[in-house]
Design an enzyme around this catalytic site. Sequence first.
Site, PDB file in Angstrom:
ATOM      1  N   ASP A 189      13.504 -16.820   1.903  1.00  0.00           N
ATOM      2  CA  ASP A 189      14.819 -16.133   2.029  1.00  0.00           C
ATOM      3  C   ASP A 189      15.112 -15.758   3.316  1.00  0.00           C
ATOM      4  OD1 ASP A 189      13.820 -13.800   2.360  1.00  0.00           O
ATOM      5  OD2 ASP A 189      13.884 -13.201  -0.123  1.00  0.00           O
ATOM      6  N   LYS A 208      20.271 -15.181   0.593  1.00  0.00           N
ATOM      7  CA  LYS A 208      20.289 -13.724   0.577  1.00  0.00           C
ATOM      8  C   LYS A 208      20.554 -12.853   1.842  1.00  0.00           C
ATOM      9  CE  LYS A 208      18.197 -12.106  -3.678  1.00  0.00           C
ATOM     10  NZ  LYS A 208      17.024 -11.637  -4.023  1.00  0.00           N
ATOM     11  N   MET A 228      18.304  -0.964   2.778  1.00  0.00           N
ATOM     12  CA  MET A 228      19.412  -1.727   2.651  1.00  0.00           C
ATOM     13  C   MET A 228      20.555  -0.599   2.894  1.00  0.00           C
ATOM     14  SD  MET A 228      18.732  -3.830  -0.949  1.00  0.00           S
ATOM     15  CE  MET A 228      17.773  -2.633  -1.688  1.00  0.00           C
TER      16      MET A 228
HETATM   17  N1  SAH Z   1      10.810  -6.289   0.276  1.00  0.00           N
HETATM   18  C1  SAH Z   1      11.355  -5.551   1.451  1.00  0.00           C
HETATM   19  C2  SAH Z   1      12.651  -5.083   1.076  1.00  0.00           C
HETATM   20  C3  SAH Z   1      13.939  -5.865   0.748  1.00  0.00           C
HETATM   21  S1  SAH Z   1      15.213  -5.123   0.611  1.00  0.00           S
HETATM   22  C4  SAH Z   1      10.221  -4.838   2.256  1.00  0.00           C
HETATM   23  O1  SAH Z   1       9.427  -4.616   1.389  1.00  0.00           O
HETATM   24  O2  SAH Z   1      10.507  -4.659   3.364  1.00  0.00           O
HETATM   25  C5  SAH Z   1      16.297  -5.577   2.111  1.00  0.00           C
HETATM   26  C6  SAH Z   1      16.142  -4.776   2.896  1.00  0.00           C
HETATM   27  O3  SAH Z   1      14.848  -4.326   3.516  1.00  0.00           O
HETATM   28  C7  SAH Z   1      17.122  -4.690   4.224  1.00  0.00           C
HETATM   29  O4  SAH Z   1      18.435  -4.492   3.876  1.00  0.00           O
HETATM   30  C8  SAH Z   1      16.489  -3.684   5.232  1.00  0.00           C
HETATM   31  O5  SAH Z   1      16.981  -2.314   4.805  1.00  0.00           O
HETATM   32  C9  SAH Z   1      15.047  -3.724   5.050  1.00  0.00           C
HETATM   33  N2  SAH Z   1      14.470  -4.912   5.823  1.00  0.00           N
HETATM   34  C10 SAH Z   1      13.550  -5.893   5.597  1.00  0.00           C
HETATM   35  N3  SAH Z   1      12.996  -6.330   6.728  1.00  0.00           N
HETATM   36  C11 SAH Z   1      13.589  -5.589   7.616  1.00  0.00           C
HETATM   37  C12 SAH Z   1      13.318  -5.766   9.155  1.00  0.00           C
HETATM   38  N4  SAH Z   1      12.489  -6.703   9.607  1.00  0.00           N
HETATM   39  N5  SAH Z   1      14.031  -4.960   9.897  1.00  0.00           N
HETATM   40  C13 SAH Z   1      14.697  -3.801   9.223  1.00  0.00           C
HETATM   41  N6  SAH Z   1      15.158  -3.927   7.997  1.00  0.00           N
HETATM   42  C14 SAH Z   1      14.462  -4.617   7.186  1.00  0.00           C
END
Ligand code: SAH
Length: 513
Positions: A42, A64, A179
């Site tokens: 994704d 996504k 998010m």
């Molecule tokens: N499973 C993921 C989260 C998914 S929800 C985890 O554990 O990181 C998606 C959200 O994750 C995004 O909207 C953001 O808030 C955050 N996110 C994921 N990767 C990111 C990154 N490299 N930098 C900043 N925020 C990130």
Amino acid sequence: MSDKDETKTGICYLVGAGPGDPGLMTLRGKECIEMADVLVYDYLANHDFLRWAKPDCELIYAGKKADNHAIPQGGINELLVEKAREGKIVTRLKGGDPLVFGRGGEEAEELVEAGIPFELVPGISSSIAGPAYAGIPVTHRKHCSQLTIFTGHEDPTKEESSMDYAQIAKAPGTKVMLMGVKRLRSVMEELLANGGDLETPVALVRWATRGNQESITGTMATIADLVEKADFKSPAVTVIGDVVGCRETINWFENRPLFGKRVVVTRTRPQASGMSRQLRELGADVLEIPTIRIERPEGEKLREFAELVQDCHKYDWLIFTSPNGVESFFELFYKLYNDARSLGGARVAAVGPGTAAKLKEFHVATDLMPEKHVGDQIADALKKEIGDLNSLMMLWVRGEQARPVLREKLLSEGAILDEGIAYSTVPEMGDPTGAVKRFREEGADIITFTSSSTVDGFLDLGLDIPESTRIASIGPITSETIEENQLVVDAEAEAHDIPGLIAAVLKLASGKE
Ligand code: SAH
């Protein structure tokens, strides 16, 4: 093999790809990518990982980007089940950890229901790694002993919201929101209305752990305005709490010398990784745009090269002008011979340290290396070393596109020269990691060229090079090719190798060049 292989049971790996820095993928995660027949990935999973996939692996983008679901969740679940039912190894790659707001739980339930074997491979969550890369420890004995992770995805003003902001506001310690950048203002208002302190520090970290990471800090009172003013967009992790203050002392990643600089690496994909890693360690946002690919000789060309390799013991000198040539030569040599002594008494010349290092990998010492690591300088170095080259038998192991200057020089000195075409460089097409697209959209601060063929290959891509982009060259021949193409060399490496080129990039970035 048919698509439906009834004898084989498929399996689905739900893998956390980490927040983006390729080093933050787990070893198990990498194995699952390497094994995959089908890779479903994704938006948030770093696309650089796709290169670990087998060449015939089916790549499926499940999308996504908040409002733009490429495949709806239901469709993804069906797809995983369907592909695994075909007997395939399906790897589902998700940003961060698959079970932290990643819907991995739902996918696992579907797989159970469908009777498909699966494995959960946890990943490093952006909720913890994001703050860490901004110099913020999510817990710290001096500041807090509790961590709350919540989603900002739900609209706090929505009546049926399942979020209890009063509870979140009251929870002591650090709060991390995933998010919801768009809802930041209402989330802050909600937390403040429920007893939050206006002065609590807040940080947002965007594209955390990647070369293009950005962060912004404020307080619960100011952050929404600051984010709006800076047009700071998702994906970002929001950290709320006193730990944000630690950033002043331990902001290690953003203080690296190439942080915030986008640097293009144009080497072939297998060669690029070492250079990219070094640049990343210096904080650069690396765009790997391999413009060329090395092809080994085949058919008639292979037969011709093999004959020369077979006769290698006849020569007084073997001359190598690139690591690729060394590799191709010795791989063939050890197919033809089982004994290193079959090399005979030939002495060995190498153009530079990279080529000599490759020779060393094959346990062959270099007898001669020119002071300036340029192909035609080998002729001068040989002359200096042995005086008369007349009638000496030499084999030059080279790439198909090598410049003819060395040949002309050696022949004019009376040497008897054979030339073995060990490889040829062909343009690399396609953009599996999306780096070309990013270059088109965002440009770059510095482009590095490691050979004339990388210059030609890059120009063949027909990309516009923005005015402000600086160019770093590995050495004089490469610089010549750059200039022949009406481009300006902003920095040329003093030592004509990768460390030398990286030093030149550092100089450019610091504005000292
Ligand atoms: N499973 C993921 C989260 C998914 S929800 C985890 O554990 O990181 C998606 C959200 O994750 C995004 O909207 C953001 O808030 C955050 N996110 C994921 N990767 C990111 C990154 N490299 N930098 C900043 N925020 C990130």
